[in-house]
Design a protein around this motif. Sequence first.
Motif, PDB file in Angstrom:
ATOM      1  N   SER A 291       0.826  -1.207   0.000  1.00 39.16           N
ATOM      2  CA  SER A 291       0.000   0.000   0.000  1.00 39.16           C
ATOM      3  C   SER A 291       0.861   1.258   0.000  1.00 39.16           C
ATOM      4  O   SER A 291       0.587   2.224  -0.723  1.00 39.16           O
ATOM      5  N   LYS A 294       2.460   1.744  -3.403  1.00 40.18           N
ATOM      6  CA  LYS A 294       1.524   2.356  -4.352  1.00 40.18           C
ATOM      7  C   LYS A 294       1.438   3.869  -4.135  1.00 40.18           C
ATOM      8  O   LYS A 294       1.373   4.649  -5.078  1.00 40.18           O
ATOM      9  N   LYS A 295       1.446   4.265  -2.849  1.00 39.55           N
ATOM     10  CA  LYS A 295       1.415   5.696  -2.535  1.00 39.55           C
ATOM     11  C   LYS A 295       2.654   6.402  -3.088  1.00 39.55           C
ATOM     12  O   LYS A 295       2.564   7.507  -3.637  1.00 39.55           O
ATOM     13  N   ASP A 297       4.433   5.370  -5.678  1.00 35.13           N
ATOM     14  CA  ASP A 297       4.366   5.360  -7.146  1.00 35.13           C
ATOM     15  C   ASP A 297       3.464   6.462  -7.686  1.00 35.13           C
ATOM     16  O   ASP A 297       3.704   7.006  -8.773  1.00 35.13           O
ATOM     17  N   LYS A 298       2.389   6.777  -6.918  1.00 36.64           N
ATOM     18  CA  LYS A 298       1.428   7.779  -7.380  1.00 36.64           C
ATOM     19  C   LYS A 298       1.809   9.213  -6.993  1.00 36.64           C
ATOM     20  O   LYS A 298       1.205  10.166  -7.458  1.00 36.64           O
ATOM     21  N   MET A 299       2.803   9.326  -6.129  1.00 32.76           N
ATOM     22  CA  MET A 299       3.153  10.640  -5.594  1.00 32.76           C
ATOM     23  C   MET A 299       3.706  11.554  -6.689  1.00 32.76           C
ATOM     24  O   MET A 299       4.558  11.153  -7.476  1.00 32.76           O
ATOM     25  N   GLU A 300       3.183  12.776  -6.744  1.00 36.04           N
ATOM     26  CA  GLU A 300       3.710  13.780  -7.677  1.00 36.04           C
ATOM     27  C   GLU A 300       4.898  14.474  -7.009  1.00 36.04           C
ATOM     28  O   GLU A 300       4.747  15.208  -6.039  1.00 36.04           O
TER      29      GLU A 300
END
Length: 518
Positions: A291, A294-295, A297-300
């Motif tokens: 989890s 994933k956070k 990987d999605k972080m800008e």
Amino acid sequence: MSILNVEKLSHGFGDRAIFHQVSFRLLKGEHIGLIGPNGEGKSTFMNIITGSLMPDEGKVTWSKNVRVGYLDQHASLKKGMTIRDVLASAFEFLLDIEKRINTLYDEMGDCSPEALEAALEEVGELQELLEYHDFYLIDSKVEEIGRALGLNEIGLDKDISELSGGQRTKVLLGKLLLEKPDILLLDEPTNYLDEAHIEWLKRYLNEYENAFILISHDLPFLNSVINIIYHMDNQKLTRYVGDYEKFKEVLAAKRAQEEAAYNRQQNEIAELKDFVARNKARVATRNMAMSRQKKLDKMEIIELAGEKPKPRFNFKEAGTSGRILFEARDLVIGYEEALSKPLNLTMERKQKIVLKGTNGIGKTTLLKSILGLIPPIDGEVEKGEKLEIGYFEQEMDQNIRTTCIEEVWQEFPSYTQYEVRAALAKCGLTTKHIESMVKVLSGGEQAKVRLCKLINRDSNVLVLDEPTNHLDVDAKEELKRALTDYSGAVLMVCHEPDFYEGFVDQVWDCSQWTTKLF
């Protein structure tokens, strides 16, 4: 309603990106200051919005029937034209209007009643344009602007090829103001202008009702005339309301916020990575680790803008000169005719002197006469002993065909390529600048190349002809520091009291010696 809209503009030269997805708008009555370090693309932006350069991507849209006047720092004037010819050429579009009116009158004899009415309406509109732009007062308007900018004293029938840099700037500015455009675009208009005419231009722009875009590194001038800042940096263009001082406050706060957000995110990233590394192999905590991955990987990711290299000028100093550097005895300077009364001047070791005065009265001529580059009309200059002179000319040859590396290497053939690159980098030039042709660089970048040659040559006397022209704020501040620390003598032409006050010993007012009447 916007007078000018720029949408998603991107542009570059070779592999060097200048703008990326830049947007801009100009509203009625806005007085915009376009600022940023040397080489960020301010003049390129002006060339794109005037249509003289096509962008790689993006759209530039002007409102209909807007007349744009552009004062280009690199504009050239043709030999053979007089000052009067150039100023009068501001009215060429009015002559075209007059021709159109005469054509309409010729056509009226064969018109239908409807066409006649339309023609008369168009003639009325065109006649109003002629009157608004003072078509019937062209000669007096040329004389008036000539007086305001000190051109009448030079002589309106003088060939423009014989003018100094400041005089050429005045002619171009005069032509632009005579055109009465709806929008003014001014690229470093104070370069080469003397203090009196900078003040005149300041008053003119403060009273100017229409919009303008101004590029200038002269902060007191800029601050006094603008109400909006657009900051050009790192391929972006950002809008700020207010003057330069307000912009600095907002920018500092904005950068502090960005840095705080960056640091918070970096701490969070480190914690998440640490948790994933410790828990991804354990069955009980694997889902939590996935989890968090994933956070991640999605972080800008927040990126801080890279700091621009700041110049560092340190003049190499030669051995001590004799006490007297030069002595002028009954010196009369000039070319075909005298520009000065007989001058008796002396400069001593370690003195720092500024020459000031109106354009065209002979400041550059005096420097060249003292250096022996041109012969005097009368009198003589005796130079002192053990002089090592460093000379910074007002202008660079624009036909130069060397790269920055080659330009410096020619001056210092014993340097290795590493030493040449290091010397240019210390002057605030990046690798891409260093490898570029000198002629494609901005005025400020070219000045830094010339300063690079100057600071790396041993000297005990510096002769500087308007060294601040084109330099950005950081470069000016650093040059001021370097000249303050320099233990040799300085003889300098400069129109910026904010720059030289505090480190010079004397100010010589050349208007007291000139034979010119202003």
